[in-house]
Motif scaffolding. Sequence first.
Motif, PDB file in Angstrom:
ATOM      1  N   GLN A 174       0.829  -1.146   0.002  1.00 11.24           N
ATOM      2  CA  GLN A 174       0.115   0.086   0.119  1.00 11.24           C
ATOM      3  C   GLN A 174       0.889   1.015   0.158  1.00 11.24           C
ATOM      4  O   GLN A 174       0.566   2.035  -0.633  1.00 11.24           O
ATOM      5  CB  GLN A 174      -0.829  -0.176   0.996  1.00 11.24           C
ATOM      6  N   GLN A 187      -4.026  -9.521  -3.964  1.00 17.00           N
ATOM      7  CA  GLN A 187      -5.134  -9.486  -2.939  1.00 17.00           C
ATOM      8  C   GLN A 187      -5.567  -8.017  -2.798  1.00 17.00           C
ATOM      9  O   GLN A 187      -6.558  -7.850  -2.160  1.00 17.00           O
ATOM     10  CB  GLN A 187      -4.812 -10.350  -1.912  1.00 17.00           C
ATOM     11  N   ASN A 188      -4.515  -7.124  -2.716  1.00 20.39           N
ATOM     12  CA  ASN A 188      -4.654  -5.692  -2.325  1.00 20.39           C
ATOM     13  C   ASN A 188      -5.196  -4.932  -3.308  1.00 20.39           C
ATOM     14  O   ASN A 188      -4.540  -3.813  -3.414  1.00 20.39           O
ATOM     15  CB  ASN A 188      -3.443  -5.298  -1.671  1.00 20.39           C
ATOM     16  N   ASN A 189      -5.821  -5.249  -4.363  1.00 27.01           N
ATOM     17  CA  ASN A 189      -6.752  -4.441  -5.454  1.00 27.01           C
ATOM     18  C   ASN A 189      -5.383  -3.883  -6.275  1.00 27.01           C
ATOM     19  O   ASN A 189      -5.510  -2.839  -6.807  1.00 27.01           O
ATOM     20  CB  ASN A 189      -7.223  -3.167  -4.847  1.00 27.01           C
ATOM     21  N   MET A 215      -8.959  -8.410 -16.089  1.00 22.86           N
ATOM     22  CA  MET A 215      -8.941  -6.958 -15.522  1.00 22.86           C
ATOM     23  C   MET A 215      -8.327  -6.008 -16.393  1.00 22.86           C
ATOM     24  O   MET A 215      -8.640  -4.882 -16.466  1.00 22.86           O
ATOM     25  CB  MET A 215      -8.580  -6.986 -14.052  1.00 22.86           C
ATOM     26  N   THR A 244      -5.905  -3.219 -10.078  1.00 24.95           N
ATOM     27  CA  THR A 244      -6.648  -1.622 -10.512  1.00 24.95           C
ATOM     28  C   THR A 244      -5.630  -0.681 -10.093  1.00 24.95           C
ATOM     29  O   THR A 244      -5.614   0.305 -10.969  1.00 24.95           O
ATOM     30  CB  THR A 244      -7.864  -1.643  -9.670  1.00 24.95           C
ATOM     31  N   LEU A 245      -4.644  -0.735  -9.245  1.00 22.19           N
ATOM     32  CA  LEU A 245      -3.897   0.387  -8.900  1.00 22.19           C
ATOM     33  C   LEU A 245      -2.881   0.569 -10.027  1.00 22.19           C
ATOM     34  O   LEU A 245      -2.476   1.440 -10.262  1.00 22.19           O
ATOM     35  CB  LEU A 245      -3.037   0.142  -7.504  1.00 22.19           C
TER      36      LEU A 245
END
Length: 930
Positions: free
Chosen positions: A136, A174-176, A218, A179-180
């Motif tokens: 993150q 797993q932590n998106n 995605m 998309t990032l």
Amino acid sequence: LSGEQLKEEGNKHFQAGDIDKAIECYTKAIKVCQDKKVLAVIYRNRSACYLKKENYANAASDATKAIDVDAKDIKALYRRCQALEKLGKLDMAFKDVQRCATLEPKNKTFLETLRRLGAEIQSKLKTTFSTDSRVQNMFDILFDEESEKDKKEKAANNLIVLSREDAGAERIFQNNGVTLLLNMIETGKPEMILAAVRTLSGMCTGHKARVSHGACKMVGVDKMCSIMALDNEEIALAACNLFQCINDSLTGGDTREYGKEADLVMDPSKDLKTILLSLLEMVASKKVSGHGRDQALNLLSKNVPRKEKKEQDHSKTLFTIDHGLKKILKVCGQVPELPDQLPLTENTQLIASVLLNKLYDDLKCDPERNNFRDICDEYIKYVHETFNMDKTIHAINCISGLLQGPFDVGNALVGRQGIMEMMVALCGSEREVDQMVAVEALIHASSKMSRASFIITNGVSLLKDIYKQTKNEKIKIRALVGLCKLGSAGGDDYSLRQFAEGSTEKLAKQCRKWLCNPQIDTKTRKWAIEGLAYLTNDADVKDDFVEDEPAMQAMFELAKSRDKTILYAVACILVNCTNSYEKKEILPELVQLAKFSKQHVPEQHPKDKKDFVEKRVKRLLKAGVTSALAVMVKADNTILTDQTKEMLARVFLALSEDPRDRGTIVAQGGGKALIPLALEGTEAGKVKASHVIAKIAAISNPEIAFPGERVYEVIRPLVNLLHTDRDGMQNYEALRGLTNLAGFSEKLRVKIVKEKALPEIENYMFEENDQIRLAATECMCNLVTCKEVQDRYLEDGNDKLKLLVLLCGEDDDKLQIAAAGALAMITAAQKKLCTKMTLVTSQWLEILQRLCLHTNAQVQHRGLVIVYNMLNSDNSDLAKKLIESELLEILSVVGKAEDNPKRQEAIDAARTCLVKAMDLGLIKPFTSPS
């Protein structure tokens, strides 16, 4: 037998240490036992057996069956805890031992396990959370406009590194993360796009689920194609690597067990088809940059044709020909000098030609080949019939592309009605671009002398006219190259020269002049190199070329430039100058026979004799040929064809003949460049490159010659040279190279053993050739400190130790030094071998005495060390036998000798043996009478 009896029998086997027999009895008992409680005990006992066998999954399963009967079965609970811990399921193991500790609160083992597992779970959670927060944190830094550039770069690199480890990749996913990463791509900043694409590659490597869900769904194939289409070489290459990772994962490079996740992974063939169609769409799209087009063509080259001709399925090739052949032909026909063309790089058209060749090669039968030809024919006809000069040039350029790819297809087209007339018309045109395209097509058409008879009859006069009439240097050079090509058809056969005496040198001089003229554009100077590639078949031309330092430097500079279409021609010149082409052996008897029957006899030019070749090699090395070769090897795999790789390997082999030159090759980056040549390409090329590696590895410090991790990559090529189908010189040099590496570090020794080199090395210790036998024995001497090698000598039923002992008795000092050295080290490491040594041959004592009496101090020292090892081997009978033999006298004589620096090691070893014999009480210290 009843279940109870079988259980008791199993218990006896377990106590005796025969676990396999115990498992057998318990398994039989389970089948016949009816009593639930007894059955639970049997399962619990079998669980203990599986723990011993390190079969943890079965151990846990059996323990669970016992616990199902009695939830308080403390032994079963603890066994399941041990198995689960080994399987990495720490939280489940923790619960089991917690129940054990509740049942027996004072049991120290349970309390200690509880504490240890608790600590392990905490540290695991810590790293998991820290990885999550780190991921993150990196994204936060990357999206923060205020972040400093250095900080962003560091975060991007950390992200890429994390994605290459499975745990890190899973955390990002797993932590998106996808998309990032898409958001990073949307910023449009090159460095952000590059980091995002490389991170995606890491995540997709070898993981079907992340590929199909993350990348293909995605991100989407269209999005990835649009990234590859950007006009940025680094990004296009990174996107190409991403597609390759996806392809490898979907086509079965991924061998993981997925369990529940398997449902997520849909049929990969749909994704693969989408990717193939998208790449074909990119090939002829105007929206795609030159770099993107190169990478799309590269991906097709790498993944469409079969890797092995043994594979039956070539449907991808047939699909590509049906849906994309015309698009690839369109790329071949582009003329950058005309308006409204597709964006290309210097290399695009050659990459397209190579792809056409690979597709044509992959076809299995005549109907398929005819279809390929028909599509090409139709395309050329359609373009030509538009009666537009620009379209005519496109058609001729397209034929040029085919002539550089599947030559037969191009050659057939050249002979079609109307094509030669088009060429003649273009040659007579006023426009420079028309003439250039026509002349280049003529040059490519005259590649294969035997198959280019049509061009020779029609083309020579055309080229001569153009050469004489044109004032334009660009066209003059091209016309000259055509003439060079047609004129050099006799190869290096002195008696088959096409041109009059001296005219070849004149042509070559002109080519060298153009090559050295910086005023002429690169594309045209490249043609001067093409001309020299043909003219250097002539020995006078070779000699003049290596004397012309500026011409060599100019060629090396061009070889290092971004335009890689020149590599093949440069490789040809270097092969010609070093005479490293395949030479047919000419037997004198056959020459006589040929003369008698008035047949043609090839003649060797006086300047192709050995001393002239050696001088040329020295000149090339001095001019810095190795650094040029090192850059050439790094070229794109599609352009650096297997044929070119083989030629580069041949040149390296010629350059490394003289051991004194090998240091220069290493200093200029040759060691590093040789590894890829030894691992991929034609069989002959790989063998030659491996041979050069062996020559270098035998006499240089491996850490300097092959820096970093590369030193481990060197071992496989060397082991490949040990096969019996390689020649004696290759075997010998490979053994010497391995000896040097084995003497360097334990890690290298283990790698040599892993590459299955031991059986080959042992075979060569039996070799009749003295030098090869010595090299193999020296290699073994450096390997015996390795545990796996010692185990092979400890095994029964082979002659390995016997051979080593007998080699100690040979007459060659060097062989004795190696064999006795190996024996000294291996008997020191494994005491059992001291006794085994006396059983393998009755000559052992005689051989040992000869070693200890040897005039060579090194041999003597090793013999005495073996004696010490035998005295120290905890076998009192053996020690007694040694001291009762003549060895005691030998030890006394050597040990009592005066100190002598030349033989001091042997003298000290003899004294140590005597002290050991005293300690064992086998001899008494000598005291003078009072």
